[in-house]
Design an enzyme around this catalytic site. Structure first.
Site, mmCIF file in Angstrom:
data_model
loop_
_atom_site.group_PDB
_atom_site.id
_atom_site.type_symbol
_atom_site.label_atom_id
_atom_site.label_comp_id
_atom_site.label_asym_id
_atom_site.label_seq_id
_atom_site.Cartn_x
_atom_site.Cartn_y
_atom_site.Cartn_z
ATOM 1 N N ASP A 1 -18.925 -9.794 -9.288
ATOM 2 C CA ASP A 1 -18.832 -8.930 -8.120
ATOM 3 C C ASP A 1 -18.128 -7.615 -8.469
ATOM 4 O O ASP A 1 -18.474 -6.557 -7.939
ATOM 5 C CB ASP A 1 -18.106 -9.661 -6.987
ATOM 6 C CG ASP A 1 -18.232 -8.951 -5.653
ATOM 7 O OD1 ASP A 1 -19.347 -8.486 -5.322
ATOM 8 O OD2 ASP A 1 -17.216 -8.856 -4.943
ATOM 9 N N GLU B 1 0.859 -1.184 0.000
ATOM 10 C CA GLU B 1 0.000 0.000 0.000
ATOM 11 C C GLU B 1 0.894 1.233 0.000
ATOM 12 O O GLU B 1 1.948 1.246 0.648
ATOM 13 C CB GLU B 1 -0.903 0.028 1.244
ATOM 14 C CG GLU B 1 -1.841 -1.147 1.377
ATOM 15 C CD GLU B 1 -3.010 -1.112 0.423
ATOM 16 O OE1 GLU B 1 -3.314 -0.028 -0.132
ATOM 17 O OE2 GLU B 1 -3.628 -2.176 0.221
#
Length: 131
Positions: free
Chosen positions: A71, A46
């Site tokens: 999804d 991240e």
């Protein structure tokens, strides 16, 4: 959402379907959270406070790549629980460069070069031909 953007995401996020998350979790798009109360944990990079950090995150676990794709579409159409219009600009984009920029602005990934990486994949494999 343009087909080229979705395909580039799947290629980039799953390393052509070969990443551990894609193989074990059938998750082609790196979507975090739970799916039907199923998740799988992996370390992930991240970008936070101008640096890359490794965190352990729960990713949605699917029983098939088809579930993962469905999804993904649902996420973009319905948005997130905190913002139903989070991906609206991605859905209305008429060209892949606008779509990838909108995706990055919407916060899909923390990578500051996410849009550029998607554009690179789209152009390398001429995915814009599917739009």
């Amino acid at each position: 959402m343009l087909a080229s953007v979705s395909m580039a995401q799947a290629i980039l996020e799953s390393d052509w379907g070969t990443s551990d998350l894609a193989v074990e979790g059938k998750n082609l798009f790196g979507i975090k959270g739970q799916y039907k109360k199923q998740s799988i944990k992996y370390p992930t990079q991240e970008f936070k406070d101008d640096e890359w950090i490794t965190v352990e995150a729960a990713f949605r676990k699917y029983s098939s790549w088809e579930e993962s794709m469905n999804d993904h579409v649902k996420l973009f159409k319905e948005g997130t629980t905190w913002n139903a219009n989070q991906y609206k600009e991605v859905l209305v984009a008429k060209d892949y460069k606008k779509g990838t920029t909108a995706l990055q602005k919407a916060g899909y990934a923390t990578d500051p070069d996410y849009a550029d990486k998607l554009v690179s994949v789209i152009e390398k494999y001429k995915l814009m031909e599917y739009d």
